[in-house]
Design a protein around this motif. Structure first.
Motif, PDB file in Angstrom:
ATOM      1  N   THR A  19       0.845  -1.067  -0.087  1.00  0.00           N
ATOM      2  CA  THR A  19      -0.004  -0.084  -0.043  1.00  0.00           C
ATOM      3  C   THR A  19       0.913   1.139   0.125  1.00  0.00           C
ATOM      4  O   THR A  19       0.225   2.335  -0.210  1.00  0.00           O
ATOM      5  N   THR A  72      -5.178   3.500   7.182  1.00  0.00           N
ATOM      6  CA  THR A  72      -5.017   4.469   6.390  1.00  0.00           C
ATOM      7  C   THR A  72      -5.642   5.691   7.175  1.00  0.00           C
ATOM      8  O   THR A  72      -6.257   5.527   8.361  1.00  0.00           O
ATOM      9  N   ILE A  73      -5.352   6.925   6.893  1.00  0.00           N
ATOM     10  CA  ILE A  73      -5.861   8.207   7.744  1.00  0.00           C
ATOM     11  C   ILE A  73      -6.532   8.906   6.500  1.00  0.00           C
ATOM     12  O   ILE A  73      -6.231   9.315   5.448  1.00  0.00           O
ATOM     13  N   GLU A  75      -8.206  11.927   6.630  1.00  0.00           N
ATOM     14  CA  GLU A  75      -8.569  13.115   7.166  1.00  0.00           C
ATOM     15  C   GLU A  75      -8.636  13.949   5.724  1.00  0.00           C
ATOM     16  O   GLU A  75      -7.869  13.999   4.872  1.00  0.00           O
ATOM     17  N   THR A  76      -9.987  14.826   5.654  1.00  0.00           N
ATOM     18  CA  THR A  76     -10.393  15.344   4.526  1.00  0.00           C
ATOM     19  C   THR A  76     -11.376  16.388   4.919  1.00  0.00           C
ATOM     20  O   THR A  76     -12.085  16.109   5.846  1.00  0.00           O
ATOM     21  N   ARG A  80     -10.585  22.068   0.779  1.00  0.00           N
ATOM     22  CA  ARG A  80      -9.443  21.913   1.748  1.00  0.00           C
ATOM     23  C   ARG A  80      -8.480  22.644   0.865  1.00  0.00           C
ATOM     24  O   ARG A  80      -8.332  22.681  -0.236  1.00  0.00           O
ATOM     25  N   GLY A 114      -7.093   8.918  -4.096  1.00  0.00           N
ATOM     26  CA  GLY A 114      -6.903   8.988  -2.855  1.00  0.00           C
ATOM     27  C   GLY A 114      -7.777  10.091  -2.163  1.00  0.00           C
ATOM     28  O   GLY A 114      -7.393  10.960  -1.664  1.00  0.00           O
ATOM     29  N   ALA A 116     -10.355   9.538  -0.221  1.00  0.00           N
ATOM     30  CA  ALA A 116     -10.915   9.385   1.128  1.00  0.00           C
ATOM     31  C   ALA A 116     -12.541   9.143   0.899  1.00  0.00           C
ATOM     32  O   ALA A 116     -13.151   8.625   0.156  1.00  0.00           O
ATOM     33  N   GLU A 120     -13.063  15.865  -1.393  1.00  0.00           N
ATOM     34  CA  GLU A 120     -12.059  16.473  -2.537  1.00  0.00           C
ATOM     35  C   GLU A 120     -12.697  16.363  -3.848  1.00  0.00           C
ATOM     36  O   GLU A 120     -12.945  17.547  -4.601  1.00  0.00           O
ATOM     37  N   ASP A 146      -9.834   5.381  -4.198  1.00  0.00           N
ATOM     38  CA  ASP A 146      -9.152   5.287  -2.932  1.00  0.00           C
ATOM     39  C   ASP A 146      -9.009   3.755  -2.804  1.00  0.00           C
ATOM     40  O   ASP A 146      -9.525   3.029  -3.191  1.00  0.00           O
ATOM     41  N   ILE A 147      -7.864   3.836  -2.090  1.00  0.00           N
ATOM     42  CA  ILE A 147      -7.479   2.155  -1.516  1.00  0.00           C
ATOM     43  C   ILE A 147      -8.686   1.890  -0.534  1.00  0.00           C
ATOM     44  O   ILE A 147      -8.677   0.305  -0.357  1.00  0.00           O
ATOM     45  N   LEU A 201      -9.047   2.021  -6.254  1.00  0.00           N
ATOM     46  CA  LEU A 201      -7.740   1.818  -6.961  1.00  0.00           C
ATOM     47  C   LEU A 201      -6.706   2.131  -6.139  1.00  0.00           C
ATOM     48  O   LEU A 201      -6.439   3.061  -5.295  1.00  0.00           O
ATOM     49  N   ASN A 202      -5.613   1.183  -5.920  1.00  0.00           N
ATOM     50  CA  ASN A 202      -4.227   1.237  -5.532  1.00  0.00           C
ATOM     51  C   ASN A 202      -3.378   1.913  -5.847  1.00  0.00           C
ATOM     52  O   ASN A 202      -3.080   1.447  -7.093  1.00  0.00           O
ATOM     53  N   LEU A 203      -2.759   2.809  -5.636  1.00  0.00           N
ATOM     54  CA  LEU A 203      -1.672   3.913  -6.472  1.00  0.00           C
ATOM     55  C   LEU A 203      -0.422   2.969  -6.810  1.00  0.00           C
ATOM     56  O   LEU A 203       0.306   3.477  -7.304  1.00  0.00           O
ATOM     57  N   ARG A 224      -3.664  14.632  -3.175  1.00  0.00           N
ATOM     58  CA  ARG A 224      -3.157  15.447  -1.978  1.00  0.00           C
ATOM     59  C   ARG A 224      -3.138  14.706  -0.665  1.00  0.00           C
ATOM     60  O   ARG A 224      -4.083  14.119  -0.755  1.00  0.00           O
ATOM     61  N   ASN A 225      -2.039  14.908  -0.130  1.00  0.00           N
ATOM     62  CA  ASN A 225      -2.007  14.181   1.093  1.00  0.00           C
ATOM     63  C   ASN A 225      -2.149  12.713   1.187  1.00  0.00           C
ATOM     64  O   ASN A 225      -2.749  12.023   2.151  1.00  0.00           O
TER      65      ASN A 225
HETATM   66  C1  LIG Z   1      -5.538  12.017   4.279  1.00  0.00           C
HETATM   67  S1  LIG Z   1      -6.460  11.241   2.884  1.00  0.00           S
HETATM   68  C2  LIG Z   1      -6.435  12.645   1.868  1.00  0.00           C
HETATM   69  C3  LIG Z   1      -7.729  12.890   1.369  1.00  0.00           C
HETATM   70  C4  LIG Z   1      -7.821  13.940  -0.016  1.00  0.00           C
HETATM   71  N1  LIG Z   1      -7.121  13.768  -0.946  1.00  0.00           N
HETATM   72  C5  LIG Z   1      -7.565  15.442   0.730  1.00  0.00           C
HETATM   73  O1  LIG Z   1      -6.553  15.941   0.725  1.00  0.00           O
HETATM   74  O2  LIG Z   1      -8.393  16.082   1.559  1.00  0.00           O
HETATM   75  C6  LIG Z   1      -5.387  10.171   2.284  1.00  0.00           C
HETATM   76  C7  LIG Z   1      -6.051   8.980   1.414  1.00  0.00           C
HETATM   77  O3  LIG Z   1      -5.212   8.188   0.772  1.00  0.00           O
HETATM   78  C8  LIG Z   1      -5.742   7.009   0.670  1.00  0.00           C
HETATM   79  N2  LIG Z   1      -4.530   6.106   0.255  1.00  0.00           N
HETATM   80  C9  LIG Z   1      -3.475   5.694   1.087  1.00  0.00           C
HETATM   81  N3  LIG Z   1      -2.708   4.949   0.511  1.00  0.00           N
HETATM   82  C10 LIG Z   1      -3.132   4.663  -0.804  1.00  0.00           C
HETATM   83  C11 LIG Z   1      -2.849   3.682  -1.860  1.00  0.00           C
HETATM   84  N4  LIG Z   1      -1.893   3.125  -1.982  1.00  0.00           N
HETATM   85  N5  LIG Z   1      -3.666   3.934  -2.924  1.00  0.00           N
HETATM   86  C12 LIG Z   1      -4.929   4.842  -3.145  1.00  0.00           C
HETATM   87  N6  LIG Z   1      -5.139   5.276  -1.871  1.00  0.00           N
HETATM   88  C13 LIG Z   1      -4.557   5.466  -0.740  1.00  0.00           C
HETATM   89  C14 LIG Z   1      -6.175   6.571   1.994  1.00  0.00           C
HETATM   90  O4  LIG Z   1      -6.906   5.820   2.201  1.00  0.00           O
HETATM   91  C15 LIG Z   1      -6.969   8.182   2.422  1.00  0.00           C
HETATM   92  O5  LIG Z   1      -8.170   7.912   2.154  1.00  0.00           O
END
Ligand SMILES: C[S@@+](CC[C@H](N)C(=O)[O-])C[C@H]1O[C@@H](n2cnc3c(N)ncnc32)[C@H](O)[C@@H]1O
Length: 458
Positions: A19, A72-73, A75-76, A80, A114, A116, A120, A146-147, A201-203, A224-225
């Motif tokens: 991940t 996972t975190i 936060e969103t 934003r 990503g 969340a 976004e 998102d994953i 989708l897993n990045l 982002r983030n």
């Molecule tokens: C902090 S949130 C960001 C949400 C939004 N992009 C924002 O900035 O407000 C991070 C998100 O990235 C996702 N994430 C983490 N690793 C990932 C991966 N390998 N593939 C896809 N999403 C992933 C997490 O599940 C989480 O929902």
């Protein structure tokens, strides 16, 4: 559950490899509990077996779900990063909209990677609704991935708690786009919700860019983030993939905490007040062989054969563009074979973007709409195909089918007679269109049969 420190290290290594995420030491006790639940649910004998099973399956497997929820975190919140939102609203989106409007092809493709719980991508959708007065004439591909599948489920519901609206969120947004519900939650306007499509989708996967994941020919990616905790090499690879997903001069928006400037090869950093966005360099025209669509896998369900793109006039300026258009048309054709209409629709939109006058695109769309019994739209699409190429015999034939379906047998007859006339001089063994199995003789038989089956007197 009793685990050795080395077990936790193995778990952390696996999570990071699959991940990109780091396991937070403060969450160890919750994670141990989760692992216990997972063992029980999967009926596995011990932790080692669980680890092996996790290693063998993709992160969208149900087994991973609980663990991903833990690591996972999410936060969103809406709107934003006010500086970035301003740049999008004042500069980047209006510019994209104006350019696309000038081409007459009113379509934009955006991706929130990503996403969340959806704040976004919904923010982007709200922006678009606010800035496009003739929005009904536009189509959008607003993909949000998102994953974390639990987050995606929340996102699809479109119901939010006050926590999703922070100080930075434009104050009018809540009142304008949300209905307040009884339990101090806020339900997002249905029109905005409908614009966004959520998908796992897993990045770290190789699933993008691809037609299947709908991550091709994008105008803007916002990620982002997400990569903040990833290894630099992982982030670099993700940025390379994003580069492949974007159109020439498409935009990449990343969070402030993800500078890694050297990773943005092929992008030009653009400085705006309190925000840097990355724009993909303009495509250099280059020669690329035009791919020939392989007829071998045409086990499609289309009612009619399909002509190859090369057989019809095109106005695409470069061979690169032609090659992409062929890919997209072929993707549409293959997806039609699987009855994956969503992919057909998207692939045709991509092909159309490269060449709005491609008769093949309108023809395929017409066939798809006919299958879906959307006869008015099918009619417009087929008329458009014929407008682009008046000698497109298969489009004339399909239009006849449509007239017949609507009970207008006189018009059906006119179309089929016209098709007959246009192949009158051709050899029986000729193919009706290049790379088609349908010969002129077979087509003549088909036309005679269809004309003969029309009620007498019409
Ligand atoms: C902090 S949130 C960001 C949400 C939004 N992009 C924002 O900035 O407000 C991070 C998100 O990235 C996702 N994430 C983490 N690793 C990932 C991966 N390998 N593939 C896809 N999403 C992933 C997490 O599940 C989480 O929902």
């Amino acid at each position: 559950m009793n685990l050795q420190p080395s077990d936790l290290q193995s778990l952390e290594a696996l999570v990071s490899q699959k991940t990109g995420l780091k396991v937070d030491k403060n969450r160890h006790s919750e994670i141990l509990k989760t692992l216990g639940n997972m063992l029980e649910a999967a009926k596995l004998p011990n932790f080692q077996e669980l680890l092996r099973t996790l290693a063998d399956c993709a992160t969208d497997d149900p087994l991973w779900r609980q663990l991903i929820d833990r690591v996972t975190i999410g936060e969103t919140y809406f709107f934003r990063d006010a500086a970035q939102c301003n740049v999008l609203q004042i500069s980047v989106l209006p510019d994209l909209i104006a350019k696309r409007r000038a081409t007459g092809f009113k379509h934009l493709s955006l991706w929130s990677a990503g996403c969340a719980t959806g704040e976004e991508p919904y923010t982007l959708a709200i922006m678009l609704r606010e800035m496009i007065p003739d929005i009904a004439d536009w189509t959008f591909s607003l993909l949000a991935t998102d994953i974390n599948i639990t987050s995606l489920e929340t996102a699809r519901r479109g119901i939010y708690r006050p926590h999703s609206f922070r100080q930075e969120t434009r104050p009018d947004v809540q009142g304008r786009w949300f209905a307040k519900c009884d339990n101090n939650t806020f339900e997002l306007d249905a029109a905005v919700r409908k614009m966004v499509e959520f998908a796992p989708l897993n990045l770290l996967s190789e699933d993008y860019p691809s037609f299947e994941s709908r991550t091709m020919n994008l105008d803007l990616i916002i990620c982002r983030n997400v990569t903040i905790y990833f290894e630099q090499a992982t982030t670099r690879r993700i940025i390379e993939h994003f580069h492949g997903c974007l159109n020439s001069e498409g935009w990449l928006v990343v969070g402030h905490a993800e500078p890694l400037v050297s990773a943005y090869e092929g992008f030009v950093p653009r400085n705006f007040p309190n925000a840097v966005l990355y724009q993909k360099e303009a495509d250099q025209p280059q020669l690329m062989p035009i791919q020939h669509a392989a007829p071998a896998h045409r086990d499609r369900v289309m009612p009619m054969p399909v002509v190859e793109l090369q057989s019809v006039p095109e106005i695409a300026p470069t061979r690169v563009v032609k090659a992409r258009a062929v890919d997209a048309v072929e993707a549409a054709r293959m997806a039609a074979g699987r009855e994956d209409w969503e992919t057909v629709r998207r692939s045709l939109m991509m092909a159309e973007r490269h060449n709005p006058m491609n008769p093949q695109v309108h023809y395929l769309r017409g066939l798809m709409l006919m299958q879906q019994n959307e006869l008015d739209d099918a009619f417009s699409a087929l008329r458009r195909a014929i407008y682009c190429d008046s000698s497109f015999v298969l489009a004339h034939y399909a239009l006849g089918e449509l007239y017949e379906k609507r009970g207008n047998t006189a018009e059906a007859m006119r179309c089929w007679l016209r098709s007959q006339r246009s192949i009158a001089e051709r050899q029986p063994e000729d193919q009706v269109a290049p790379n088609e199995e349908l010969t002129v003789e077979m087509f003549r038989d088909l036309l005679s049969y269809r004309l003969g089956s029309l009620p007498a007197g019409d």
